[in-house]
Design a protein around this motif. Structure first.
Motif, PDB file in Angstrom:
ATOM      1  N   UNK A 275    -106.318 -44.953 -28.367  1.00  0.00           N
ATOM      2  CA  UNK A 275    -106.597 -43.586 -29.522  1.00  0.00           C
ATOM      3  C   UNK A 275    -106.259 -42.500 -29.158  1.00  0.00           C
ATOM      4  N   UNK A 276    -106.787 -41.988 -28.083  1.00  0.00           N
ATOM      5  CA  UNK A 276    -106.400 -40.569 -27.568  1.00  0.00           C
ATOM      6  C   UNK A 276    -104.980 -40.549 -27.338  1.00  0.00           C
ATOM      7  N   UNK A 277    -104.299 -41.550 -26.546  1.00  0.00           N
ATOM      8  CA  UNK A 277    -102.787 -41.698 -26.422  1.00  0.00           C
ATOM      9  C   UNK A 277    -102.109 -41.333 -27.516  1.00  0.00           C
ATOM     10  N   UNK A 278    -102.640 -41.837 -28.763  1.00  0.00           N
ATOM     11  CA  UNK A 278    -102.050 -42.045 -30.069  1.00  0.00           C
ATOM     12  C   UNK A 278    -101.921 -40.421 -30.554  1.00  0.00           C
ATOM     13  N   UNK A 279    -103.177 -39.924 -30.347  1.00  0.00           N
ATOM     14  CA  UNK A 279    -103.739 -38.494 -30.746  1.00  0.00           C
ATOM     15  C   UNK A 279    -102.819 -37.433 -29.889  1.00  0.00           C
ATOM     16  N   UNK A 280    -102.280 -37.765 -28.691  1.00  0.00           N
ATOM     17  CA  UNK A 280    -101.847 -36.624 -27.842  1.00  0.00           C
ATOM     18  C   UNK A 280    -100.293 -36.643 -28.160  1.00  0.00           C
ATOM     19  N   UNK A 281     -99.755 -37.727 -29.174  1.00  0.00           N
ATOM     20  CA  UNK A 281     -98.236 -37.921 -29.354  1.00  0.00           C
ATOM     21  C   UNK A 281     -97.717 -36.484 -30.044  1.00  0.00           C
ATOM     22  N   UNK A 282     -96.577 -35.832 -29.583  1.00  0.00           N
ATOM     23  CA  UNK A 282     -96.279 -34.850 -30.189  1.00  0.00           C
ATOM     24  C   UNK A 282     -94.814 -35.188 -30.854  1.00  0.00           C
ATOM     25  N   UNK A 283     -94.855 -35.135 -31.990  1.00  0.00           N
ATOM     26  CA  UNK A 283     -93.471 -35.586 -32.577  1.00  0.00           C
ATOM     27  C   UNK A 283     -92.256 -34.659 -32.063  1.00  0.00           C
TER      28      UNK A 283
END
Length: 315
Positions: A275-283
Motif C-alpha cells: 500500500x505504501x508503494x502505491x501511495x508513493x507513486x508519482x504520476x
C-alpha cells in the motif's frame, strides 16, 4: 543509479531498519523520554557547529522539531517501552505515508490520485491486520501509541514540505536541537529525576553505544546520505528503497531479539508495504497530454508531495 549509489541506498535502509533493534536494546538502559532526549543531544552536538547556519526560517525548524522530535519520537520510544515489538514498530510506522497524503490533501490541497487512494486503503488494511496480530499477543495501547507517532510523522512531513530545506543534513541537525529541552523536561516530570540519574550513573558501553548509533549512524549518517542521494537522483528512484526499512527491521529483531514473526504479521507486512508503494507513486505527465493552441498553459500546483520518500523512515 550507479552500483555504489544503489549500495548506499540499501545501506541506509538497513541502518534505519536495524535502528529499531538498537532502540529496543537502549530502552533497557534508559527511560524512553530520556533516551530520546540523549539521541537528539548527541545528534546535534558537535554537528551543529559544523553544518553552518540554518538554511530555512526558524519557525519551520521549531515546528518540525516539536512534531518530529518531541511528539513522534517520544511516542515511538514510549510505545516500544510499553511493549510494542521493534520489528512490528518498524512496519507500522510506514503508515505515515498514508497520514502524510491525507494531511497534505487537507492542508496543501494536494488531491491524491486513484492509485494513491487505493494504496491508502491497502495500507490501512495492513494496519488492521497488524492490530489483530498484536491484539492477540501484545498490548494494543502500545500499538496505538506507535500509530499516533506515525500521524505526528505525517504532520512533520507536511511541515518539511512547506519548509523545503535545500540541505537535508543541515536541516536535520538544526531540528535535532529543538527536542532536547522539551524531552528532558517531560522526562523529569513523568519519569522522575531519580530514575534519570540512576540510568546515567549506570551508563555502560552498551548503553553508550546505543545512543551513539541512533544519533550519529541512524540520524546524522542516515539523513545525510539520503539527502545526498536525493540531490543526485529523482525522488521516485530513491523512494522505493525506504520500503526495505521494515524488512531489515523485522529481520534484525527476529535475529537479535528473538521476536517471532507470525504468518499474520507477514500478511500485514505485505499489505502495508504494498500500500505504501502505491501511495508513493508519482504520476507522469506527458507533453502530449497538454492542451494545444496559443492560449496559456494551465497552472499547476508544483511538485507532488514526496515526504514519504525524503528519508523520514527512521525512528
Amino acid at each position: 543509479m550507479r552500483p555504489s549509489h544503489l549500495f548506499l541506498a540499501v545501506l541506509v535502509a538497513a541502518v534505519w531498519g536495524v535502528n529499531f533493534t538498537v532502540i529496543e536494546i537502549g530502552l533497557g538502559h534508559f527511560p524512553p523520554l530520556l533516551f530520546s532526549a540523549l539521541r537528539f543531544l548527541v545528534a546535534a552536538l558537535p554537528a551543529v557547529f559544523l553544518v553552518g547556519r540554518p538554511k530555512v526560517a526558524w519557525k519551520w525548524i521549531v515546528a518540525v522539531g516539536l512534531a518530529l522530535g518531541v511528539a513522534k519520537f517520544g511516542l515511538v520510544f514510549y510505545g516500544m517501552d510499553a511493549g510494542m515489538p521493534a520489528g512490528l514498530t518498524s512496519l507500522v510506522l510506514q503508515v505515515q505515508a498514508v497520514f502524510t497524503a491525507v494531511i497534505a490533501a487537507a492542508v496543501l490541497g494536494e488531491r491524491p490520485t486513484r492509485i494513491r487512494a487505493a494504496g491508502m486503503l491497502v495500507a490501512l488494511a495492513g494496519i488492521a491486520v497488524a492490530a489483530v496480530d498484536e491484539g492477540a499477543s501484545g498490548p494494543l495501547g502500545a500499538f496505538a501509541l506507535v500509530v499516533a507517532a506515525a500521524f505526528c510523522w505525517g504532520v512533520s512531513n507536511v511541515l518539511t514540505r512547506r519548509a523545503a530545506p535545500p540541505d537535508a543534513l543541515n536541516f536535520m541537525v538544526w531540528v535535532s536541537t529543538v527536542p532536547v529541552l522539551p524531552l528532558l523536561g517531560l522526562s523529569l516530570l513523568t519519569e522522575g529525576a531519580d530514575r534519570d540519574l540512576a540510568a546515567l550513573r549506570a551508563l555502560d558501553w552498551q548503553g553508550a553505544g546505543t545512543v551513539l548509533f541512533v544519533a550519529w549512524v541512524a540520524t546524522v549518517f542516515g539523513f545525510g546520505a539520503w539527502g545526498w542521494l536525493l540531490r543526485r537522483h529523482p525522488a521516485s528512484a530513491v523512494a522505493p528503497f525506504s520500503l526495505l526499512v521494515p524488512v531489515f527491521g523485522m529481520s534484525s529483531a527476529a535475529l537479535f531479539l528473538g521476536e517471532p514473526v507470525s504468518p499474520l504479521r507477514w500478511c500485514a507486512a505485505a499489505l502495508l508495504v504494498g500500500g505504501v508503494a502505491l501511495t508513493s507513486v508519482t504520476p507522469r505527465h506527458r507533453p502530449a497530454d497538454r492542451p494545444t493552441g496559443t492560449g496559456p498553459r494551465p497552472r499547476t500546483k508544483g511538485p507532488e508531495l514526496q515526504a514519504a520518500a525524503t528519508g523520514k523512515a527512521t525512528p
